[in-house]
Design an enzyme around this catalytic site. Structure first.
Site, short mmCIF file in Angstrom:
data_model
loop_
_atom_site.label_atom_id
_atom_site.label_comp_id
_atom_site.label_asym_id
_atom_site.label_seq_id
_atom_site.Cartn_x
_atom_site.Cartn_y
_atom_site.Cartn_z
N LYS A 145 12.47 -12.88 36.33
CA LYS A 145 13.19 -13.16 37.61
C LYS A 145 12.21 -14.23 38.32
O LYS A 145 12.67 -15.16 39.12
CB LYS A 145 13.70 -11.93 38.18
CG LYS A 145 14.74 -11.10 37.66
CD LYS A 145 14.73 -9.98 38.17
CE LYS A 145 15.48 -8.98 37.47
NZ LYS A 145 15.26 -7.35 37.95
N ARG A 167 13.59 -3.87 22.67
CA ARG A 167 14.32 -4.57 23.43
C ARG A 167 14.69 -5.97 22.80
O ARG A 167 13.92 -6.46 21.83
CB ARG A 167 13.31 -4.94 24.99
CG ARG A 167 12.45 -5.71 24.63
CD ARG A 167 11.29 -5.82 26.05
NE ARG A 167 12.14 -6.59 26.95
CZ ARG A 167 11.56 -6.63 28.40
NH1 ARG A 167 10.73 -5.71 28.67
NH2 ARG A 167 12.51 -7.05 29.07
N GLU A 185 19.10 -2.44 37.83
CA GLU A 185 18.62 -2.69 39.49
C GLU A 185 19.10 -3.83 39.96
O GLU A 185 19.07 -5.10 39.39
CB GLU A 185 17.11 -2.93 39.30
CG GLU A 185 16.23 -1.75 38.69
CD GLU A 185 14.67 -2.05 38.88
OE1 GLU A 185 14.12 -2.17 40.24
OE2 GLU A 185 14.11 -2.38 37.91
#
Length: 1305
Positions: free
Chosen positions: A962, A952, A728
């Site tokens: 973020k 992950r 994204e």
């Protein structure tokens, strides 16, 4: 004679000062002591005594044919009062101030025409001015009322006032006499000075604080403003009545009063409508502050003040018809509860608002949060907050423009202030802001304050604008924390825009920041706001009732608040308190015996059979009306006690029998395997052929509902592996993304396939161009070349057509439920879902509604297209996910073509299908989405890729959120997203970590379905191992100590051949000078020798790496003040048989002609940013875990002169490699294709300064920082490199040296 800058407007400016005597009125109870400047007045007098009002009118003047001398005194008379006023205000001695006051008092003039007639012939506005002003009331001047700040006066803002007047307005600048100005002269009490807290004498039991006095000052100012307006309006209507009636001038010169008088057809000044109210600093607070709620528990507005807060004082004036409010750098800190009174009825609306802030006040976080809380009261389209870059608080007054001290930046800022103000008054502020440089608020660190905290600055140039969005969640967090919420809870409360807006209004309206709530009360208030956001049936009176109940401790839980809102939706004020308390469980109590009886009765009435029914009985008892408010733990204990009495003790569950199994070798977990993974052996399979990746299906083996779909797919792909990396574009990639990049690009490359880089750009509200470019650059920097660069938006037309098809197949419907209702229907993921009320609507109706969504008929969240999936399935990802939603945002590629945008859940699988992806590889948080992924492909009868999930990657002691990284950047903890202490990929690149080391790290970990939470030390060890054989080695001294070799001549020079790496001859070699003067590291010399010390000391010998002979210390010199050694004198052992040294040390020589040594301006040593391995567990939030010593800067280090050719070669080699890769991809048909709007990454962008890496021998691995300025790197290859004028060399430590932790840095 000195003049302030001329206004240079369309009209000449006149100025007349008026005085209005009034009946003496004392406000408040505070008194002040008299002083030697009170002309014999009383020793104690009221602090706030209103006996007259004074203001200066600035206006367009008619000077044609008149002999009027230009110039109005800037300082108030008598000068002695101004002198003592400024001295008292600033705390500076009058002896120091008197030359300045005398100079400006005698010489400085305001460029206006005193007492000139008002210009009556108002010409048509020129084309560059607004049509709105030229079409209305051409012969009447609009009115502006201006309120000054602390230390100000009616002349201290003459620049703003005269410039507004010169463009066609009448400005009334009030001289406030409330002790907020530096001085004033009263006809009855004489001079008055600025009032400080120590000046006050309190004569009542009220709160004896400066804040209380500020409230009284604001009440006083309110009277002054209304009296000013009322008297001036009367003056314009009736004309001048003489010196004994009403308004009168303070000068005795002749004044042409006829120019001010309105006639039958026209008004001289428009006072009936469209008045602008303006103020600076405390004057800004005067414009926009709310009713002060002194008794919070009773919620009684005790003191209400300011123009926008309430009706005018009784008997003073009708309301001022304020059309617009201009607030200049408001100072809200001394006000208990700033903000306007909420509108009281349909005709009661707030005026248009513009706040122009200084940079300092916008960076003042707590104060700015308060300002945001004030501005929230305005509707979004009627408010605006703009910050002028490099402006100061005093930039809005005349002080920054005084002759002899004025600077160009101050003039630029003043021009911008007036331009913005005029554009706002004329209704053109939107157009004006769009035409000049306007930025989002971005903060950078430019140094440190004296206390060591970071010095922050807004990004941009002087005079540019920065706009703040009062609805942004990050601006609300400080306000929410002010009522007692923790950082985490405040951040959570800010996420939902609707409930956050309600909470902001509650805080401002009921002054909750001053209520001293505990965290539990604050949480209950937040829950109350969340419930109010879901209903419009609870009126302000009922809201106040509930708030009072919370503050009084009646409503203590979220359940009680929910019950209260439901009650208040049905019953309006006045509230029956007894009934309310009963309904909401206020004061509920029950004895243990009563609870036991109720439980026993429930068991008997419901025929409960035994212990297997325990859970359902507990739930049933809790749900009964009589026990709804009983303590849940007490209910549980009572039920278990009743079960024991009725059914006997509960038997322990029998363990399940274990089937005999063959003993298996232990399979290490992700954490356990960290220590087990070593260097890869030569016969080990590649990571893509073992474990998770080795077990993946072959192309074409993924099942399809029709064989033709498989065959068609294989024809397109030719049986190859096709993958994609779909980020994204709403942030920078971090270390965790490197694993996804490695897996997707690496797996395709290993099998000779192709990998797309596809931007998932379905949320235009969060996407920015900088992220697109950074992602492409990082992927190429890591060594991967996308087969094609595509965007989900490339397929918007196809996705939309398939949405229509999905509706036609009765697999989708348009839903109008609120987000809260959708969550409730879905069971909040903890209970069974319910069908949406729109789920069964006819197909054609959904088609029509979807068309209306597309045509912009609905606003965001008013309609969604949801997929009709399987509500009976246990997977929440099958509970009617949203496929399309309405967004009022422009897309970076499709611009304004679409009003609806597809969601990730709808887009991802279909675009994978369009691009014939054979392996859709993602992380394990998408496991549940695999079912909906496959459902949608089958529902539309399209090719179905196979989704496979791997664990992950994360590093302990780091953060990847973020939102949290943005907090660190904005609050100055790090310098930016590329700060080398972070673990974003751009930060690791800047630090100097080679891309190959990152890929080696990921490869060594392997790929499985288990998440990898790895220690930072392991990552750094991988980096160290990678650099061990590839980084050239240079002599370097971190803390240079000068060594003079006494037994060689001054021009002694030996050129020493030195390899860059003792075990890697391919890295080459260099020649470095060895001279009479060399530098060693200060740590390599001691004054006191010892048996276990082998480096240099008095009388001791040591070897020098690569030098021809060892040296022996003969003497040294110390600093007389500190005692530190400053120079060491040695003998070169070049005669006879030299002693065999037990140790060797590094060195660099001083040799000016060769440029040796190379001096390093800064060497930055990075330590962990956080103190623990899990910063997210810190309280009150992750920032509490920040290591205050995470960066160490060493200045003055030295490195050998071969640094220069090495640096030039490193950059040239990297550039050559990048160019070769670019040429190769261009030569491959179809490879790397993308459209013209995709950012082009040049080879130069891939060959940054960070590719200059080396090992400082026995020091650390280092790289050149991107902030360095090295002129030699920009010169042609045939120019000998070296230091150039303007160079600034900064090195970053990549990693320490394992083998000598004590010596390394």
């Amino acid at each position: 004679m000195l003049f302030l800058p001329d206004s240079c407007g369309r009209f000449s400016v006149g100025a007349t000062t008026f005085k209005l005597p009034v009946s003496t009125k004392v406000l408040g109870t505070a008194k002040i002591r008299g002083n030697s400047h009170s002309d014999g007045g009383p020793s104690v007098k009221p602090a706030l005594q209103l006996d007259e009002v004074i203001f200066t009118a600035y206006y367009p003047a008619d000077i044609k044919g008149r002999n009027i001398k230009k110039g109005l005194d800037w300082l108030l008379r008598p000068l002695q009062a101004s002198l003592h006023g400024y001295a008292h205000y600033s705390g500076i001695s009058t002896w120091f101030l008197w030359p300045i006051v005398y100079l400006y008092g005698r010489l400085l003039k305001i460029p206006v025409y005193p007492n000139a007639p008002l210009l009556r012939q108002r010409p048509t506005a020129s084309p560059e001015h607004t049509q709105a002003r030229s079409e209305t009331c051409l012969s009447s001047w609009p009115l502006v009322i201006f309120s000054h700040g602390l230390g100000g006066s009616r002349t201290a803002y003459s620049q703003v006032c005269t410039r507004l007047a010169s463009s066609g307005r009448v400005v009334l600048a009030i001289q406030h006499r409330d002790g907020s100005g530096h001085a004033f002269i009263s006809s009855t009490t004489g001079p008055g000075l600025y009032v400080k807290e120590e000046d006050l004498i309190w004569t009542s039991n009220e709160e004896k604080t400066m804040i209380n006095f500020r409230q009284q000052q604001l009440t006083f100012r309110r009277y002054e403003i209304y009296l000013t307006f009322h008297s001036f309006k009367q003056f314009i209507q009736d004309g001048y009545k003489g010196s004994s009636h009403g308004l009168r001038p303070i000068d005795k010169e002749f004044i042409d009063w006829s120019s001010w008088l309105s006639d039958v057809d026209t008004k001289a000044v428009e006072c009936e409508k469209d008045v602008l109210l303006a103020g600076h600093s405390f004057g800004g607070a005067t414009v926009a502050s709310k009713a002060y709620l002194q008794n919070v528990q009773r919620l009684i507005p005790v003191v209400q003040f300011t123009i926008l807060s309430m009706d005018p004082p009784a008997g003073v004036s009708a309301p001022i018809p304020v059309h617009k409010a201009l607030i200049l750098d408001p100072w809200l800190e001394p006000i208990p509860s700033p903000g306007p009174r909420p509108p009281q009825g349909p005709g009661d609306i707030l005026p248009q608002l513009l706040v122009i802030n200084s940079e300092k006040f916008s960076l003042w976080k707590d104060h700015f949060a308060r300002l945001i809380g004030v501005v929230q009261a305005w509707e979004p389209e009627k408010r605006r907050i703009l910050t002028i870059l490099r402006s100061q608080h005093e930039s809005f007054s005349d002080f920054s423009l005084l002759p002899l001290v004025s600077r160009r930046p101050a003039r630029i800022v003043m021009d911008r202030i007036v331009e913005l103000s005029e554009a706002f008054i004329d209704g053109n502020v939107d157009k004006f802001v769009n035409e000049i440089a306007t930025r989002k608020m971005e903060i950078r660190i430019v140094g440190k304050k004296p206390d060591g905290s970071p010095q922050r600055q807004l990004v941009g140039e002087v005079g540019e604008l920065s706009e703040s969005d009062p609805t942004a969640s990050d601006t609300s967090i400080p306000l929410f924390k002010s009522i007692g919420l923790s950082q985490a809870k405040a951040a959570e409360a800010a996420k939902n825009a609707k409930s956050a807006n309600v909470l902001r209004n509650l805080i401002v309206s009921y002054d909750l920041a001053e209520a001293r709530l505990d965290e539990k009360q604050a949480t209950v208030i937040t829950a109350f706001a969340g419930q109010l956001a879901k209903t419009e049936s609870v009126e302000p009176d009922e809201q106040a009732f509930a708030i009072r109940a919370i503050l009084q401790g009646k409503l203590k839980s979220v359940d009680q608040v929910n019950a209260a809102v439901k009650y208040l939706e049905k019953f309006k004020a006045p509230i029956n308190e007894l009934e309310f308390d009963t309904e909401c469980g206020v004061g509920f109590s029950i004895t243990s015996e009563e609870l036991h009886d109720a439980v026993t009765s429930y068991i008997r009435e419901n025929s409960v059979t035994g212990w297997p029914n325990l859970g359902s009985v507990i739930s049933g008892v809790k749900a009964s009306p009589a026990l709804r408010w009983a303590n849940p733990l007490e209910v549980k204990n009572a039920v278990e006690k009743a079960f024991t009495e009725t059914f006997g003790a509960k038997e322990a569950a029998k363990p399940k029998a274990k089937d005999p199994k063959k003993e298996k070798a232990a399979q290490p977990t992700a954490t356990a395997s960290e220590a087990a993974v070593g260097s890869s052996s030569s016969n080990r399979k590649p990571v893509f052929e073992e474990g998770f990746l080795g077990a993946l299906h072959k192309p074409g083996e993924n099942p399809q509902i029709r064989p033709e779909l498989r065959e068609q797919h294989l024809r397109v792909t030719d049986g190859q592996v096709w993958t994609r990396f779909p980020p994204e574009p709403n942030g920078y990639l971090h270390i965790g993304h490197s694993k996804a990049i490695f897996v997707n690009f690496g797996y395709a490359a290993h099998h000779g396939g192709k990998c797309y880089l596809r931007f998932d750009d379905t949320n235009p509200e969060k996407e920015e161009a900088r992220y697109f470019q950074s992602i492409i650059e990082v992927i190429r920097w890591l060594g991967f070349e996308p087969w094609k660069i595509t965007y989900s938006s490339d397929y918007f037309d196809q996705l939309y057509d398939l949405a229509i098809e999905l509706i036609k197949r009765d697999k989708a419907y348009v839903c109008h439920c609120t987000q809260e209702q959708i969550k409730a229907d879905r069971g909040e993921k903890i209970s069974a879902p319910k069908a949406c009320v729109h789920r069964s609507r006819p197909i054609q109706e959904s088609l029509d509604e979807f068309k209306k969504m597309t045509d912009g008929y609905y606003r965001p969240k008013e309609a969604n297209l949801r997929m009709k999936m399987d509500l009976t399935d246990g997977n929440p990802q099958m509970w009617d996910l949203t496929a399309y939603r309405v967004l009022d945002a422009s897309h970076h590629r499709t611009l304004d073509k679409w009003k609806v945008y597809p969601t990730y859940d709808y887009t991802h699988c279909l675009v994978d299908s369009f691009e014939n992806i054979s392996h859709s590889l993602c992380t394990t948080e998408f496991i549940a989405s695999r079912q909906s992924y496959e459902w949608l492909c089958d529902a539309l009868d399209v090719y179905k890729p196979r989704q496979s999930e791997f664990g992950r990657l994360s590093l302990q002691g780091t953060i990847s959120s973020k939102r949290k990284i943005l907090q660190l950047v904005d609050e100055g903890y790090v310098s930016g997203w590329d700060d080398p202490r972070l673990y974003t990929l751009i930060a690791l690149r800047r630090r100097g970590v080679p891309p190959g080391a990152i890929l080696s790290f990921v490869s060594t970990l392997g790929v499985s379905t288990a998440a990898s939470n790895i220690q930072i030390a392991r990552f750094e060890q991988t980096v160290r191992q990678y650099l061990e054989g590839s980084a050239p080695r240079l002599f370097m001294v971190m803390r240079p100590l000068k060594v003079i070799i006494e037994n060689v001549p001054d021009d002694y020079l030996v050129m020493v051949d030195k390899p860059f790496h003792p075990k890697n001859p391919q890295l080459g070699s260099s020649q470095i000078p060895f001279t009479r003067t060399i530098y060693i590291d200060a740590d390599d010399f001691r004054l006191e020798d010892s048996k276990d010390y082998f480096r240099l000391a008095p009388g001791k010998s040591v070897g020098l790496f690569q030098a021809p002979y060892p040296i022996t210390c003969t003497s040294y010199k110390t600093d007389s003040a500190s005692g530190e050694v400053t120079e060491v004198f040695c003998r070169l052992e070049d005669s006879g048989t030299p002693p065999k040294p037990k140790a060797y040390i590094q060195w660099v020589a001083e040799h000016a002609s060769s440029g040796s040594p190379v001096r390093i301006d800064e060497t930055r040593i990075f330590h962990p940013l956080f103190k623990s391995d899990n910063p997210l567990a810190a309280t009150p939030d992750f920032k509490a875990d920040i290591n205050p010593n995470s960066m160490e800067v060493i200045k003055g280090a030295m490195v050998e002169v071969s640094f220069w050719p090495l640096a030039k070669r490193c950059v040239a080699d990297a550039l050559e490699e990048a160019r070769a890769r670019s040429a190769k991809i261009k030569a491959t048909p179809g490879a790397g294709s993308h459209d013209a709007h995709t950012p082009e990454i040049t080879p130069e962008q891939l060959a940054g300064k960070e590719c200059v890496r080396f090992q400082g021998l026995r020091v650390a691995y280092l790289a050149v920082d991107s902030e360095s300025r090295l002129g030699a790197l920009d010169e042609p290859s045939d120019v000998t490199p070296g230091i150039r004028q303007g160079d600034y060399l900064v090195l970053n430590r990549i990693a320490s040296l394992k083998e000598d932790a004590g010596k390394g840095i």
